[in-house]
Design an enzyme around this catalytic site. Structure first.
Site, PDB file in Angstrom:
ATOM      1  N   ASP A 183      47.214  41.215  39.163  1.00 42.17           N
ATOM      2  CA  ASP A 183      46.402  40.913  40.349  1.00 42.17           C
ATOM      3  C   ASP A 183      45.155  40.117  39.971  1.00 42.17           C
ATOM      4  O   ASP A 183      44.605  39.376  40.782  1.00 42.17           O
ATOM      5  CB  ASP A 183      46.078  42.148  41.208  1.00 42.17           C
ATOM      6  CG  ASP A 183      45.316  43.221  40.479  1.00 42.17           C
ATOM      7  OD1 ASP A 183      45.542  43.411  39.273  1.00 42.17           O
ATOM      8  OD2 ASP A 183      44.492  43.884  41.129  1.00 42.17           O
TER       9      ASP A 183
ATOM     10  N   HIS B  72      44.470  43.969  45.127  1.00 40.93           N
ATOM     11  CA  HIS B  72      43.123  44.482  44.837  1.00 40.93           C
ATOM     12  C   HIS B  72      42.144  43.358  44.490  1.00 40.93           C
ATOM     13  O   HIS B  72      41.141  43.143  45.175  1.00 40.93           O
ATOM     14  CB  HIS B  72      43.196  45.481  43.680  1.00 40.93           C
ATOM     15  CG  HIS B  72      44.220  46.543  43.885  1.00 40.93           C
ATOM     16  ND1 HIS B  72      44.009  47.621  44.702  1.00 40.93           N
ATOM     17  CD2 HIS B  72      45.481  46.692  43.399  1.00 40.93           C
ATOM     18  CE1 HIS B  72      45.085  48.389  44.719  1.00 40.93           C
ATOM     19  NE2 HIS B  72      45.992  47.847  43.923  1.00 40.93           N
TER      20      HIS B  72
HETATM   21 CA    CA Z   1      41.766  43.712  37.415  1.00 39.63          CA
END
Ligand code: CA
Length: 317
Positions: free
Chosen positions: A16, A247
């Site tokens: 991510d 995220h």
């Molecule tokens: Ca990270």
């Protein structure tokens, strides 16, 4: 005209994180001034190589990369999350060895130098364990107020923590180094928290990934190849979820456009001592605690708007 968000991204690349680097490089209103690297999803050396590889994939090899700490303040590195990010941290996809190298300056010194060179202008966006930032603040506490904002991917306030952590209500970034989070939270910086409360329900679905694979450019398609590993890991951890949590990209997006989030101002601290609760975020939501407020906490996000922006970047090159 939208004002340019000048950003330093502190990453533990990580799948991510790779998507966050993509968002920062491709978003027309973000200028990525530096990337600093840390341990977390994978060891720091690998995270650094991955960061260089991803920037090169994105045609952004000119972004300076400074390598940082390789462990938390008071505990050794635990080995990372290879079951989530792959043995190489980027979904076991082989990318060409990077041509560019690191700056040779320690990540914490890059953070200090850039803060001093551009007072009030830079947004610092740490999306891994926050040790580099804490170290910078320990060396030069005066930089706390030199950032325009510090937008952190960390904390879990009203939601359960993630799969696998021994502390049931902690987020992985802060659980990795609670003392570092404590230093940052008490530094006096202008802090925004983009925690699991808003990132966990923000999913890149397999249908969205298929669309990118059909219509995206080489970099976007390669990122989807990498992300496949992450989605499979999510499916194992959360059967039926049908996607992966965005995220780090959401933190970058909110750093550029705070209107993507609904925020509440609270006093936020981190539990350092609990046998079962070490690393837990503790937000004091009592109205009597107003004089202690130290962070804007994202409690909701405009997911449709963020996802459509992210998809636009992934499919229109
Ligand atoms: Ca990270």
């Amino acid at each position: 005209m939208t004002e340019m968000c000048r950003m330093i991204l502190d990453v533990d690349t990580g799948i991510d994180d790779a998507l966050a680097l993509f968002y920062a490089v491709r978003h027309p209103a973000i200028s990525l001034e530096a990337a600093t690297t840390t341990y977390g999803n994978i060891d720091t050396d690998t995270a650094t190589t991955n960061t260089l590889k991803i920037l090169e994939l994105l045609g952004a090899a000119n972004v300076p990369v400074s390598k940082g700490v390789d462990r938390a303040f008071i505990k050794p590195f635990h080995g990372g999350a290879k079951h989530v990010h792959g043995n190489n941290g980027i979904g076991d996809v082989d990318l060409p060895a990077p041509r560019a190298g690191v700056t040779g300056e320690h990540a914490s010194d890059t953070i200090i130098r850039l803060a001093k060179e551009h007072p009030g202008e830079l947004t610092l966006c740490p999306v891994g364990p926050i040790t580099n930032v804490a170290l910078a603040l320990a060396k030069a506490p005066e930089i706390a107020r030199l950032f325009r904002k510090v937008v952190i991917m960390g904390s879990a306030i009203a939601v359960p923590g993630v799969h696998g952590l021994p502390s049931p209500n902690a987020d992985p970034n802060w659980f990795n180094d609670p003392e570092a989070a404590h230093i940052v939270l008490t530094s006096g910086a202008d802090i925004t928290l983009v925690g699991l409360d808003v990132t966990m329900p923000t999913l890149l679905t397999t249908a969205m990934m298929d669309k990118v694979t059909q219509t995206g450019d080489h970099a976007a398609r390669t990122l989807m190849q990498i992300t496949r590993f992450y989605v499979d890991a999510y499916e194992t951890m959360y059967p039926g979820i049908g996607g992966c949590g965005l995220h780090d990209p959401l933190a970058v997006a909110i750093a550029q456009d705070p209107s993507l989030a609904t925020m509440e101002r609270h006093h936020v601290a981190i539990e350092l001592h609990g046998e079962l609760t070490r690393g837990n975020t503790v937000a004091d939501r009592r109205s009597t605690a107003r004089h202690l407020h130290n962070a804007d906490v994202c409690v909701d996000a405009d997911r449709p708007r963020f996802l459509s922006e992210f998809m636009r970047l992934l499919t229109e090159s």
